[in-house]
Design an enzyme around this catalytic site. Sequence first.
Site, PDB file in Angstrom:
ATOM      1  N   SER A  27      17.072   2.977   7.770  1.00 29.42           N
ATOM      2  CA  SER A  27      17.043   2.569   6.358  1.00 29.42           C
ATOM      3  C   SER A  27      16.255   3.588   5.535  1.00 29.42           C
ATOM      4  CB  SER A  27      16.379   1.196   6.201  1.00 29.42           C
ATOM      5  OG  SER A  27      17.320   0.172   6.426  1.00 29.42           O
ATOM      6  N   HIS A  54       0.841  -1.205   0.000  1.00 29.88           N
ATOM      7  CA  HIS A  54       0.000   0.000   0.000  1.00 29.88           C
ATOM      8  C   HIS A  54       0.872   1.248   0.000  1.00 29.88           C
ATOM      9  CE1 HIS A  54       1.033  -0.588   4.172  1.00 29.88           C
ATOM     10  NE2 HIS A  54       0.533   0.566   4.502  1.00 29.88           N
ATOM     11  N   ARG A  55       2.120   1.085   0.420  1.00 28.73           N
ATOM     12  CA  ARG A  55       3.137   2.135   0.268  1.00 28.73           C
ATOM     13  C   ARG A  55       4.302   1.480  -0.463  1.00 28.73           C
ATOM     14  NH1 ARG A  55      -0.124   5.027   2.448  1.00 28.73           N
ATOM     15  NH2 ARG A  55      -0.036   6.108   4.453  1.00 28.73           N
ATOM     16  N   LYS A  67       5.389  -2.635  11.677  1.00 22.80           N
ATOM     17  CA  LYS A  67       6.495  -1.826  12.187  1.00 22.80           C
ATOM     18  C   LYS A  67       6.546  -0.461  11.487  1.00 22.80           C
ATOM     19  CE  LYS A  67       9.926  -4.514  12.876  1.00 22.80           C
ATOM     20  NZ  LYS A  67      11.108  -5.365  12.727  1.00 22.80           N
ATOM     21  N   LYS A 112       9.595  -2.826   2.150  1.00 26.07           N
ATOM     22  CA  LYS A 112      10.918  -2.776   2.795  1.00 26.07           C
ATOM     23  C   LYS A 112      11.073  -3.903   3.789  1.00 26.07           C
ATOM     24  CE  LYS A 112      14.574  -0.168   3.350  1.00 26.07           C
ATOM     25  NZ  LYS A 112      15.362  -1.404   3.418  1.00 26.07           N
ATOM     26  N   LYS A 170      10.080  -9.106   3.351  1.00 28.65           N
ATOM     27  CA  LYS A 170      11.201  -9.763   4.035  1.00 28.65           C
ATOM     28  C   LYS A 170      11.730 -10.853   3.124  1.00 28.65           C
ATOM     29  CE  LYS A 170      13.368  -9.582   8.046  1.00 28.65           C
ATOM     30  NZ  LYS A 170      13.511  -8.442   8.950  1.00 28.65           N
ATOM     31  N   ASP A 185       5.729   5.375  11.569  1.00 32.85           N
ATOM     32  CA  ASP A 185       5.483   6.349  10.495  1.00 32.85           C
ATOM     33  C   ASP A 185       6.589   6.382   9.450  1.00 32.85           C
ATOM     34  OD1 ASP A 185       2.989   7.449  10.648  1.00 32.85           O
ATOM     35  OD2 ASP A 185       3.555   8.858  12.237  1.00 32.85           O
TER      36      ASP A 185
END
Length: 474
Positions: free
Chosen positions: A367, A69-70, A98, A74, A110, A103
């Site tokens: 990151s 969704h974003r 997380k 990551k 993963k 935010d």
Amino acid sequence: MSEQQGHDGLSFRQSVDHMVDHAISLMDLKDGMGDALKACHSVLQVSFPVEIDGKAEMFTGWRAVHSDHRLPSKGGIRYAPQVDQDEVEALAALMTYKCAIVDVPFGGSKGGLEIDPRKYTQQQIEAITRRFARELINKGYLSPAKNVPAPDMGTGPKEMGWMTDTYRQLFPNDINYMGSVTGKPVEHGGVRGRNEATGRGVQYALREFFRHQDEVERTGMTGSLKDKAIIVQGLGNVGYHAAHFLQKEDQARIIAIIERDGAVVNPEGLDVAAVHNHIAVQGGVRGYPGGTFEAEGERILELDCDILIPAALEGVIHTDNAPNIKARLIAEAANGPVTFEADRILRERGVEIIPDAYCNAGGVIVSYFEWIRNLAHVRFGRLDKRFHEARGQHIVTAIEMATDTEVPEWVRNELCRGADEFDLVRSGLDDTMRLAFQDIMEKRRTHPEINDYRMAAYVIAIQKIARSYQDIGY
Ligand code: NAD
């Protein structure tokens, strides 16, 4: 899908899902939203040969995208013998929650490679890593825009550097190739402070907890981190940095360190850096002269202490040992160290837990900073460091002229120092960890049905993700 049953009969992913279900049961979500939230969007499995000592050896790896969704999605890449699809999916889901809690505008992903990295030479690991990266890149699971790996258990800056270089070779025209992977060496586009970030984040989480005495009192402790007795399991990247900074900067007492070969114990406090050096030379804690060796390391989890920091594996606190844990506070530096059932037992016993999805978020926070730095193509602080130094100098001069008194040297030094990349990264990490804990604390305080930090953190994450799904469609 392979589903390794954990100690309590649930796989890691089932354990995470049960915790999320519990949070959902406390919320008023649209029908079907819970299932949409928990579903892992896609999983890639690859098997590939690499020539090792003159013969082809097969390797299997996974990359799971829990949410997009974003973008980019990551999450780290883990090298360990017990990696499987279930574990990678559980870890990808944790990444989604997380990122929402702290935010960071990423989806959750993963990766994992089934390998014992200690059995291979550095050259062999490089060949395996480059080949794994090629598989992920060619199948759309590694790029600066869509899916950005980072280090996890068994991987570090070197592996991240090789992956980035593999991407650069395949896409030499991508001006943002540096942003394809985070956790790189600083000389190859990494950001200062990433290597220490997860352990540093654990320290900042604990510091924030100890700033709120009403929260501290709930555990039966008082005061600050100073002289608190801490046990750490796993002295790798996360465990070492957390233990080292807590000892050096907060004067906490690290009374036991548990590693693969056993544990070393000293109620007066261990010298974390010395134990770390000993492990580097000897391959374990056995024989460390500054403490007592205990061959059954797991038993040391049950030793009396103030704070327990599991920083190695998932599922290490389970139904068998949860009733015996004496720590008043558990800071989950590892992902999933407490099983679903153990979590219930500990809650009933009044043991407070700072949950993984918040506690170890320092890695993904920094990151995020590294990724921004890579897209901006400029080091943090490069433009304004000297400007702030000059402004500080003007302030000192103005004070001295107005008061006709010389400003003390230490005040002058502080005012005239422009922030470098390390300062800025640590400051951004500290701020993010503080704000996220305050949100979690506030959620728990204002919702009587929520009686632990984990549920408060999950409710915050689920609310944010559900809102995003509703706004843009599933
Ligand atoms: P690492 O490989 O650097 O260190 C792991 C350490 O645990 C090693 O020292 C290893 O010897 C030790 N260990 C392994 N098995 C053990 C056992 N049975 N008992 C005791 N010690 C054992 O890994 P890491 O990057 O520090 O990751 C540790 C945990 O933190 C993992 O759960 C990982 O998912 C999580 N995590 C890591 C990061 C990161 O930035 N590296 C970020 C978030 C979460």
